[in-house]
Design a protein around this motif. Sequence first.
Motif: not given
Length: 139
Positions: A120-139
């Motif tokens: 789980s993720i907790a944030a007041q403000r967040i850009g990009t978040a991932s909690t999955g396996d083998q995730v690739t995040i591209k700008p």
Amino acid sequence: MSAEIVELVEQTGPYLTAAVGAYGVGVLTRAESAAVDATANLGRRILQAVWSRRGERGQAELESAVADVEADPADGDAAAALRQQIKRALREDAELLAELAGLMPAASATVNVTASGERSIAAQRIGTASTGDQVTIKP
């Protein structure tokens, strides 16, 4: 009585108590002290602003209320009497109300963020978040 006055006086309470604790009755006439914390110094400025706008009778009443708080800081009735003096001054002087409101720190909103559970993720403000396996995040 306006809600604005009631709210402002409630906000000033801790500052007034700190100022009287640090300066005593001298709070009404003493200069700011670097040895005293910011809370007490703000309370001193509040009390001096009220003091300077009161007539002789109003100053005597304010001084008496401050002396009562100094004599017994735990006495809720004494603190209430001091707040009542502030309320009276604010009802009688709209400029003083604006001045004291300007002295008070901006109210900050309290934010509670809770995360529960695996990944789980907790944030007041967040850009990009991932909690999955083998995730690739591209700008």
